[in-house]
Design a protein around this motif. Structure first.
Motif, PDB file in Angstrom:
ATOM      1  N   MET A  42      -4.183  -0.099  -3.207  1.00  0.00           N
ATOM      2  CA  MET A  42      -3.135  -0.575  -2.302  1.00  0.00           C
ATOM      3  C   MET A  42      -3.712  -1.515  -1.253  1.00  0.00           C
ATOM      4  N   PHE A  43      -2.860  -2.381  -0.716  1.00  0.00           N
ATOM      5  CA  PHE A  43      -3.235  -3.305   0.347  1.00  0.00           C
ATOM      6  C   PHE A  43      -2.344  -3.050   1.566  1.00  0.00           C
ATOM      7  N   LEU A  44      -2.886  -3.366   2.720  1.00  0.00           N
ATOM      8  CA  LEU A  44      -2.131  -3.214   3.968  1.00  0.00           C
ATOM      9  C   LEU A  44      -2.142  -4.527   4.722  1.00  0.00           C
ATOM     10  N   GLY A  45      -0.948  -5.103   4.898  1.00  0.00           N
ATOM     11  CA  GLY A  45      -0.837  -6.304   5.710  1.00  0.00           C
ATOM     12  C   GLY A  45      -1.040  -5.964   7.176  1.00  0.00           C
ATOM     13  N   LEU A  46      -1.487  -6.926   7.954  1.00  0.00           N
ATOM     14  CA  LEU A  46      -1.735  -6.654   9.372  1.00  0.00           C
ATOM     15  C   LEU A  46      -0.446  -6.490  10.168  1.00  0.00           C
ATOM     16  N   ASP A  47       0.714  -6.699   9.503  1.00  0.00           N
ATOM     17  CA  ASP A  47       2.004  -6.410  10.141  1.00  0.00           C
ATOM     18  C   ASP A  47       2.474  -4.995   9.856  1.00  0.00           C
ATOM     19  N   GLY A  48       1.648  -4.220   9.109  1.00  0.00           N
ATOM     20  CA  GLY A  48       1.997  -2.834   8.816  1.00  0.00           C
ATOM     21  C   GLY A  48       2.616  -2.606   7.456  1.00  0.00           C
ATOM     22  N   THR A  49       2.749  -3.668   6.639  1.00  0.00           N
ATOM     23  CA  THR A  49       3.351  -3.532   5.317  1.00  0.00           C
ATOM     24  C   THR A  49       2.309  -3.067   4.301  1.00  0.00           C
ATOM     25  N   VAL A  50       2.624  -1.990   3.588  1.00  0.00           N
ATOM     26  CA  VAL A  50       1.782  -1.513   2.490  1.00  0.00           C
ATOM     27  C   VAL A  50       2.283  -2.112   1.193  1.00  0.00           C
ATOM     28  N   TYR A  51       1.379  -2.715   0.434  1.00  0.00           N
ATOM     29  CA  TYR A  51       1.710  -3.318  -0.856  1.00  0.00           C
ATOM     30  C   TYR A  51       1.102  -2.447  -1.955  1.00  0.00           C
ATOM     31  N   ASP A  52       1.967  -1.890  -2.794  1.00  0.00           N
ATOM     32  CA  ASP A  52       1.541  -0.887  -3.771  1.00  0.00           C
ATOM     33  C   ASP A  52       2.094  -1.267  -5.145  1.00  0.00           C
ATOM     34  N   PHE A  53       1.209  -1.707  -6.048  1.00  0.00           N
ATOM     35  CA  PHE A  53       1.623  -2.168  -7.369  1.00  0.00           C
ATOM     36  C   PHE A  53       1.610  -1.064  -8.427  1.00  0.00           C
ATOM     37  N   PHE A  54       0.888   0.021  -8.200  1.00  0.00           N
ATOM     38  CA  PHE A  54       0.670   0.992  -9.272  1.00  0.00           C
ATOM     39  C   PHE A  54       0.979   2.426  -8.842  1.00  0.00           C
ATOM     40  N   ASP A  55       1.977   2.587  -7.974  1.00  0.00           N
ATOM     41  CA  ASP A  55       2.434   3.920  -7.548  1.00  0.00           C
ATOM     42  C   ASP A  55       1.349   4.724  -6.838  1.00  0.00           C
ATOM     43  N   GLY A  56       0.418   4.038  -6.211  1.00  0.00           N
ATOM     44  CA  GLY A  56      -0.642   4.735  -5.511  1.00  0.00           C
ATOM     45  C   GLY A  56      -0.134   5.635  -4.398  1.00  0.00           C
ATOM     46  N   SER A  57       0.887   5.166  -3.659  1.00  0.00           N
ATOM     47  CA  SER A  57       1.409   5.970  -2.550  1.00  0.00           C
ATOM     48  C   SER A  57       2.090   7.230  -3.065  1.00  0.00           C
ATOM     49  N   LYS A  58       2.803   7.115  -4.191  1.00  0.00           N
ATOM     50  CA  LYS A  58       3.437   8.300  -4.787  1.00  0.00           C
ATOM     51  C   LYS A  58       2.378   9.272  -5.298  1.00  0.00           C
ATOM     52  N   HIS A  59       1.375   8.741  -5.976  1.00  0.00           N
ATOM     53  CA  HIS A  59       0.307   9.611  -6.475  1.00  0.00           C
ATOM     54  C   HIS A  59      -0.421  10.300  -5.320  1.00  0.00           C
ATOM     55  N   LEU A  60      -0.577   9.581  -4.230  1.00  0.00           N
ATOM     56  CA  LEU A  60      -1.217  10.176  -3.062  1.00  0.00           C
ATOM     57  C   LEU A  60      -0.356  11.298  -2.495  1.00  0.00           C
ATOM     58  N   SER A  61       0.932  11.061  -2.429  1.00  0.00           N
ATOM     59  CA  SER A  61       1.855  12.085  -1.937  1.00  0.00           C
ATOM     60  C   SER A  61       1.858  13.308  -2.845  1.00  0.00           C
ATOM     61  N   ASP A  62       1.743  13.050  -4.167  1.00  0.00           N
ATOM     62  CA  ASP A  62       1.729  14.141  -5.153  1.00  0.00           C
ATOM     63  C   ASP A  62       0.345  14.764  -5.317  1.00  0.00           C
ATOM     64  N   ARG A  63      -0.632  14.199  -4.619  1.00  0.00           N
ATOM     65  CA  ARG A  63      -2.028  14.630  -4.741  1.00  0.00           C
ATOM     66  C   ARG A  63      -2.498  14.547  -6.202  1.00  0.00           C
ATOM     67  N   PHE A  64      -2.137  13.443  -6.832  1.00  0.00           N
ATOM     68  CA  PHE A  64      -2.440  13.214  -8.241  1.00  0.00           C
ATOM     69  C   PHE A  64      -3.420  12.056  -8.361  1.00  0.00           C
ATOM     70  N   VAL A  65      -4.502  12.256  -9.104  1.00  0.00           N
ATOM     71  CA  VAL A  65      -5.543  11.238  -9.233  1.00  0.00           C
ATOM     72  C   VAL A  65      -5.548  10.693 -10.652  1.00  0.00           C
TER      73      VAL A  65
END
Length: 447
Positions: free
Chosen positions: A162-185
């Motif tokens: 994932m990438f984070l813009g300096l304006d606070g926007t997270v750019y997530d192309f591969f469901d990384g944030s969902k996997h992180l929330s699910d604690r799935f690697v």
């Protein structure tokens, strides 16, 4: 070659979908965005970071925070290191920094796209977006790009892509944030492809599993199959790189379970473990630590790993594979040599004798003796002896070689006589003085 073909197929597919249908192209990108709070962003937006961002923006280049820092922020942790990704090439960055009077260091990273800028005593690694066009399982031939998804596609795990813009926007192309929330690697895209690009990713998978997962055995079956199929590739990886990852796995969450899982996946022989890695021994040492309320983070990684080796010979082969430090080597061998004694020790007197043998008998540094003995006690889970050890001072040995010589012991027998005197001193619980010990010396046996 497989990695090169896979990259080209991905690029060709993406270009084709761009041409025929914007909606189909969106299915490929699968970009998800979200905004972090001001409080979250305050953890990374130092004055120096703001200055760096303004510099890139004023020259027309995009700059985002990449990888681990984004993951940490989403997990509610404060990032310790910031890595930046940019659309600017290394030459463009150097030209920009020169024009702005910004100092640059570590020029060796330029061939991989990284330029390190120094602002107000802070170093910032800025790396051009890249594509791996060819890999051999250890190194990659890269090309620069301005496409953020293509760069994300070359990364190892979805939670690190994932990438984070300096304006606070997270750019997530591969469901990384969902996997992180699910604690799935899991890996970005096809696990086989990602692993074959760099076989060290097998160990990175287990390391991040320990950091992210909420249970010891919630692995993706497909990921484990890919690891089994590609484990042999770890033989190509330098021992030093393997050792860096192993240390973090061993002392992290589920360290024992992950070592066992690695052995079950066939990873062991290619990282230096014996064919018959002692999984039962590994489970036992972690269990003892848990029962004794000794956090594995407070146990040396070599102490824990020693449980998997049946002999010194196995340990020596491992040492040669990973090229560990002398301190680590000495600890591993010490644990293996003396663990049976420690498991059977029934009194603190035995522990004191062991420490005295190291410091006085072997003439080793007191701190080294305390380190080796303390780790041995952690290995067997004897917190009672550990506490006693903290409060015990090693007494001064009252006899030296000159004293023995004055009693008529030949010089070549001095060490033998001192060893025998040391045994008598230990039997007295260190109570006998020099004269008493020397009076007990049978000089005739050394003639």
């Amino acid at each position: 070659m497989l990695a090169r073909i896979a990259t080209r197929e991905f690029l060709a597919r993406k270009t084709f979908l761009h041409l025929i249908s914007p909606s189909l192209n969106a299915l490929v990108n699968q970009l998800h965005t979200m905004r972090l709070s001001e409080d979250q962003m305050a953890q990374v937006l130092s004055p120096e970071v703001r200055q760096l961002a303004q510099l890139f923006s004023s020259h027309g280049y995009e700059l985002r925070i990449a990888g681990g820092a984004v993951r940490d922020l989403l997990m509610g942790k404060t990032p310790h290191d910031l890595d930046f990704a940019t659309t600017a090439t290394p030459d463009e960055m150097k030209s920009m920094f020169d024009a702005e009077g910004v100092r640059m260091i570590n020029a060796g990273g330029e061939k991989h796209g990284t330029v390190t800028a120094r602002l107000e005593e802070c170093n910032f690694e800025c790396t051009t977006l890249r594509i791996d066009v060819e890999t051999d399982g250890r190194h990659a031939e890269v090309e620069f790009t301005k496409d953020w998804q293509l760069d994300a596609n070359r990364r190892d795990l979805t939670i690190n892509a994932m990438f984070l813009g300096l304006d606070g926007t997270v750019y997530d192309f591969f469901d990384g944030s969902k996997h992180l929330s699910d604690r799935f690697v899991t890996f970005v895209g096809d696990a086989d492809t990602r692993i074959r690009e760099d076989y060290l990713r097998i160990l990175r998978y287990f390391r991040f599993y320990g950091r992210i997962a909420e249970s010891a055995d919630n692995h993706s079956a497909k990921v484990l199959e890919s690891i089994k199929a590609n484990a042999e590739g770890l033989a190509k990886i330098a021992g030093e790189r393997i050792w860096v990852e192993l240390q973090k796995i061993i002392t992290g969450n589920y360290g024992g379970e992950l070592l066992v899982k690695m052995a079950e996946c066939g990873v062991g022989p290619f990282v230096g473990f014996p064919e018959n890695f002692d999984c039962a021994g590994v489970k036992a040492v972690y269990r003892r630590c848990q029962e004794a309320n000794i956090p594995t983070s407070e146990v040396h990684h070599m102490t824990l790993l020693a449980s998997g080796f049946a002999s010194e010979e196995e340990a020596i082969r491992f040492i040669a594979r990973v090229k560990c430090s002398k301190r680590e080597r000495d600890l591993l061998l010490h644990i293996i040599q003396h663990r049976d004694f420690a498991l059977q020790a029934s009194s603190f007197k035995e522990v004191k004798d062991h420490l005295v043998d190291i410091v006085i008998g072997e003439r080793r540094n007191k701190d080294v003796g305390l380190f080796l003995t303390s780790e041995l006690l952690k290995y067997v889970g004897r917190v009672d002896f550990l506490e006693n050890l903290k409060n015990w001072e090693i007494p001064r040995f009252p006899v030296n070689g000159n004293m023995v010589g004055e009693r008529g012991v030949p010089r070549k027998q001095t060490k033998v006589a001192l060893r025998d005197i040391l045994e008598e001193w230990k039997k007295s619980d260190f109570a006998l003085g020099s004269e008493e010990l020397l009076d007990r010396l049978d000089v005739k046996q050394y003639q």
